[in-house]
Design a protein around this motif. Structure first.
Motif, PDB file in Angstrom:
ATOM      1  N   ALA A   5      -2.084  -6.121 -10.231  1.00 11.67           N
ATOM      2  CA  ALA A   5      -2.121  -4.769  -9.671  1.00 11.67           C
ATOM      3  C   ALA A   5      -3.334  -3.985 -10.153  1.00 11.67           C
ATOM      4  O   ALA A   5      -3.745  -3.017  -9.498  1.00 11.67           O
ATOM      5  N   GLU A   6      -3.933  -4.407 -11.267  1.00 16.48           N
ATOM      6  CA  GLU A   6      -5.130  -3.723 -11.747  1.00 16.48           C
ATOM      7  C   GLU A   6      -6.285  -3.850 -10.755  1.00 16.48           C
ATOM      8  O   GLU A   6      -7.223  -3.055 -10.775  1.00 16.48           O
ATOM      9  N   ARG A   7      -6.226  -4.870  -9.877  1.00 11.55           N
ATOM     10  CA  ARG A   7      -7.298  -5.066  -8.898  1.00 11.55           C
ATOM     11  C   ARG A   7      -7.192  -4.102  -7.720  1.00 11.55           C
ATOM     12  O   ARG A   7      -8.056  -4.092  -6.852  1.00 11.55           O
ATOM     13  N   LEU A   8      -6.130  -3.317  -7.673  1.00  9.89           N
ATOM     14  CA  LEU A   8      -5.946  -2.416  -6.543  1.00  9.89           C
ATOM     15  C   LEU A   8      -6.904  -1.236  -6.579  1.00  9.89           C
ATOM     16  O   LEU A   8      -7.092  -0.561  -5.571  1.00  9.89           O
ATOM     17  N   HIS A   9      -7.496  -0.956  -7.715  1.00 12.11           N
ATOM     18  CA  HIS A   9      -8.374   0.203  -7.821  1.00 12.11           C
ATOM     19  C   HIS A   9      -9.537   0.070  -6.837  1.00 12.11           C
ATOM     20  O   HIS A   9     -10.223  -0.943  -6.781  1.00 12.11           O
ATOM     21  N   GLY A  10      -9.742   1.133  -6.063  1.00 13.04           N
ATOM     22  CA  GLY A  10     -10.843   1.145  -5.116  1.00 13.04           C
ATOM     23  C   GLY A  10     -10.522   0.566  -3.757  1.00 13.04           C
ATOM     24  O   GLY A  10     -11.364   0.585  -2.874  1.00 13.04           O
ATOM     25  N   GLN A  11      -9.299   0.052  -3.577  1.00 12.60           N
ATOM     26  CA  GLN A  11      -8.930  -0.502  -2.275  1.00 12.60           C
ATOM     27  C   GLN A  11      -8.240   0.569  -1.428  1.00 12.60           C
ATOM     28  O   GLN A  11      -7.383   1.305  -1.917  1.00 12.60           O
ATOM     29  N   ARG A  12      -8.598   0.652  -0.148  1.00 19.53           N
ATOM     30  CA  ARG A  12      -8.034   1.693   0.715  1.00 19.53           C
ATOM     31  C   ARG A  12      -6.646   1.345   1.213  1.00 19.53           C
ATOM     32  O   ARG A  12      -5.809   2.226   1.430  1.00 19.53           O
ATOM     33  N   ALA A  13      -6.370   0.048   1.423  1.00 14.92           N
ATOM     34  CA  ALA A  13      -5.068  -0.386   1.921  1.00 14.92           C
ATOM     35  C   ALA A  13      -4.683  -1.682   1.220  1.00 14.92           C
ATOM     36  O   ALA A  13      -5.546  -2.478   0.838  1.00 14.92           O
ATOM     37  N   VAL A  14      -3.378  -1.888   1.059  1.00 12.47           N
ATOM     38  CA  VAL A  14      -2.869  -3.042   0.325  1.00 12.47           C
ATOM     39  C   VAL A  14      -1.774  -3.723   1.149  1.00 12.47           C
ATOM     40  O   VAL A  14      -0.896  -3.062   1.699  1.00 12.47           O
ATOM     41  N   ALA A  15      -1.849  -5.049   1.221  1.00 15.25           N
ATOM     42  CA  ALA A  15      -0.804  -5.827   1.888  1.00 15.25           C
ATOM     43  C   ALA A  15      -0.374  -6.952   0.955  1.00 15.25           C
ATOM     44  O   ALA A  15      -1.216  -7.613   0.337  1.00 15.25           O
ATOM     45  N   VAL A  16       0.915  -7.148   0.852  1.00  6.94           N
ATOM     46  CA  VAL A  16       1.475  -8.257   0.083  1.00  6.94           C
ATOM     47  C   VAL A  16       2.071  -9.230   1.096  1.00  6.94           C
ATOM     48  O   VAL A  16       2.957  -8.849   1.870  1.00  6.94           O
ATOM     49  N   VAL A  17       1.589 -10.450   1.098  1.00  2.48           N
ATOM     50  CA  VAL A  17       1.922 -11.393   2.169  1.00  2.48           C
ATOM     51  C   VAL A  17       2.225 -12.759   1.565  1.00  2.48           C
ATOM     52  O   VAL A  17       1.596 -13.165   0.583  1.00  2.48           O
ATOM     53  N   GLY A  18       3.190 -13.475   2.160  1.00  3.26           N
ATOM     54  CA  GLY A  18       3.483 -14.819   1.686  1.00  3.26           C
ATOM     55  C   GLY A  18       4.853 -15.286   2.120  1.00  3.26           C
ATOM     56  O   GLY A  18       5.461 -14.724   3.038  1.00  3.26           O
ATOM     57  N   PHE A  19       5.333 -16.313   1.449  1.00  4.42           N
ATOM     58  CA  PHE A  19       6.646 -16.856   1.747  1.00  4.42           C
ATOM     59  C   PHE A  19       7.725 -15.967   1.137  1.00  4.42           C
ATOM     60  O   PHE A  19       7.492 -15.260   0.153  1.00  4.42           O
ATOM     61  N   GLY A  20       8.916 -16.025   1.714  1.00  7.96           N
ATOM     62  CA  GLY A  20      10.032 -15.245   1.194  1.00  7.96           C
ATOM     63  C   GLY A  20      11.347 -15.961   1.400  1.00  7.96           C
ATOM     64  O   GLY A  20      11.443 -16.918   2.165  1.00  7.96           O
ATOM     65  N   GLY A  21      12.348 -15.484   0.690  1.00  4.80           N
ATOM     66  CA  GLY A  21      13.693 -16.043   0.819  1.00  4.80           C
ATOM     67  C   GLY A  21      14.623 -15.045   1.479  1.00  4.80           C
ATOM     68  O   GLY A  21      14.664 -13.868   1.099  1.00  4.80           O
ATOM     69  N   ALA A  22      15.346 -15.487   2.485  1.00  5.35           N
ATOM     70  CA  ALA A  22      16.274 -14.607   3.195  1.00  5.35           C
ATOM     71  C   ALA A  22      17.588 -14.508   2.434  1.00  5.35           C
ATOM     72  O   ALA A  22      18.054 -15.483   1.835  1.00  5.35           O
ATOM     73  N   VAL A  23      18.185 -13.335   2.478  1.00  3.76           N
ATOM     74  CA  VAL A  23      19.567 -13.190   2.038  1.00  3.76           C
ATOM     75  C   VAL A  23      20.462 -12.825   3.215  1.00  3.76           C
ATOM     76  O   VAL A  23      21.660 -13.124   3.214  1.00  3.76           O
ATOM     77  N   ALA A  24      19.902 -12.201   4.233  1.00  2.53           N
ATOM     78  CA  ALA A  24      20.664 -11.887   5.449  1.00  2.53           C
ATOM     79  C   ALA A  24      20.882 -13.168   6.251  1.00  2.53           C
ATOM     80  O   ALA A  24      19.941 -13.934   6.484  1.00  2.53           O
ATOM     81  N   ALA A  25      22.112 -13.404   6.664  1.00  2.13           N
ATOM     82  CA  ALA A  25      22.433 -14.627   7.401  1.00  2.13           C
ATOM     83  C   ALA A  25      21.741 -14.702   8.751  1.00  2.13           C
ATOM     84  O   ALA A  25      21.583 -15.787   9.313  1.00  2.13           O
ATOM     85  N   SER A  26      21.299 -13.565   9.270  1.00  2.00           N
ATOM     86  CA  SER A  26      20.654 -13.548  10.582  1.00  2.00           C
ATOM     87  C   SER A  26      19.205 -14.019  10.535  1.00  2.00           C
ATOM     88  O   SER A  26      18.607 -14.288  11.577  1.00  2.00           O
ATOM     89  N   LEU A  27      18.618 -14.118   9.342  1.00  2.00           N
ATOM     90  CA  LEU A  27      17.242 -14.590   9.211  1.00  2.00           C
ATOM     91  C   LEU A  27      17.218 -16.102   9.071  1.00  2.00           C
ATOM     92  O   LEU A  27      18.036 -16.686   8.353  1.00  2.00           O
ATOM     93  N   ARG A  28      16.259 -16.739   9.743  1.00  2.00           N
ATOM     94  CA  ARG A  28      16.116 -18.188   9.733  1.00  2.00           C
ATOM     95  C   ARG A  28      14.731 -18.565   9.209  1.00  2.00           C
ATOM     96  O   ARG A  28      13.800 -17.774   9.285  1.00  2.00           O
ATOM     97  N   PRO A  29      14.563 -19.785   8.702  1.00  2.00           N
ATOM     98  CA  PRO A  29      13.226 -20.236   8.316  1.00  2.00           C
ATOM     99  C   PRO A  29      12.247 -20.097   9.478  1.00  2.00           C
ATOM    100  O   PRO A  29      12.555 -20.442  10.616  1.00  2.00           O
ATOM    101  N   GLY A  30      11.077 -19.569   9.173  1.00  2.00           N
ATOM    102  CA  GLY A  30      10.070 -19.314  10.202  1.00  2.00           C
ATOM    103  C   GLY A  30      10.058 -17.885  10.687  1.00  2.00           C
ATOM    104  O   GLY A  30       9.062 -17.436  11.268  1.00  2.00           O
TER     105      GLY A  30
END
Length: 212
Positions: free
Chosen positions: A44-69
């Motif tokens: 998070a120290e690298r956020l200095h000076g950045q105008r916008a931030v996005a966190v992107v990647g794989f995730g794990g579902a807990v809601a039964a309605s979500l499927r892989p992909g």
């Protein structure tokens, strides 16, 4: 401030995102933070000076309605008892959909361990859609900057992580991540200074036309 910082936990996630970005971009950085809240907090120290931030990647579902992909865009990031709102979530999801990546919108919880079984069901009962291990510290550090969190589901209640099909799901998720990058670039270009929740209906002036 400069442009967009895209944070991914794993090198393979960061590589997939870079691969999908136009080669001429000079105002977008993609960094691999490492797995877990502690490494994300250091990154998070690298956020200095950045105008916008996005966190992107794989995730794990807990809601039964979500499927892989499936793709989840967080409308809020929950971490250590605090809630970090993402006011542009619905419109980002709409633009992902227009780019051929149908997305769901819902709460994302940052944890420090794999979530399984009864804990999935408990979190689903609290309205959580999916979990990750990095978004919370980065959201806290983003402060008043435009913030997005996008997770491609690879682990779900009906498709646990430690299964033979996990590799195939991971490869498919990498292709999805590559397609997410250009949409985030448009989002960052359009997003102005962070607005309050009451103002969230006035963002994304550039996202009225589909990506080309």
């Amino acid at each position: 401030m400069t442009g967009l910082l895209i944070c991914a936990a794993l090198g393979i996630e960061a590589h997939a995102i870079r691969r999908g970005l136009p080669a001429h971009l000079t105002d977008v950085r993609v960094v691999a933070t490492g797995i877990g809240p502690r490494r994300a907090a250091r990154a998070a120290e690298r956020l200095h000076g950045q105008r916008a931030v996005a966190v992107v990647g794989f995730g794990g579902a807990v809601a039964a309605s979500l499927r892989p992909g499936d793709v989840l865009v967080a409308d809020e990031i929950r971490y250590r008892g605090r809630v970090h709102p993402c006011p542009w979530a619905a419109l980002l999801a709409e633009e992902l959909d227009r780019a051929g990546l149908p997305a769901r919108v819902g709460p994302l919880l940052t944890v420090d361990h794999l979530v399984r079984g009864a804990e999935r069901r408990r979190l689903a009962g609290q309205g959580v859609q999916a979990v990750d291990m990095e978004s919370g510290p980065l959201a806290r550090a983003a402060a008043d900057r435009p913030l997005a969190a996008v997770r491609v589901i690879v682990d779900a209640p009906q498709a646990p992580l430690l299964r033979p099909a996990t590799l195939a799901r991971g490869l498919a998720a990498r292709r999805t991540l590559a397609a997410v990058g250009p949409v985030l670039v448009r989002w960052a270009a359009a997003a102005g200074p962070c607005r309050t929740i009451a103002q969230e209906s006035v963002p994304f002036p550039l996202l009225k036309e589909p990506l080309t």
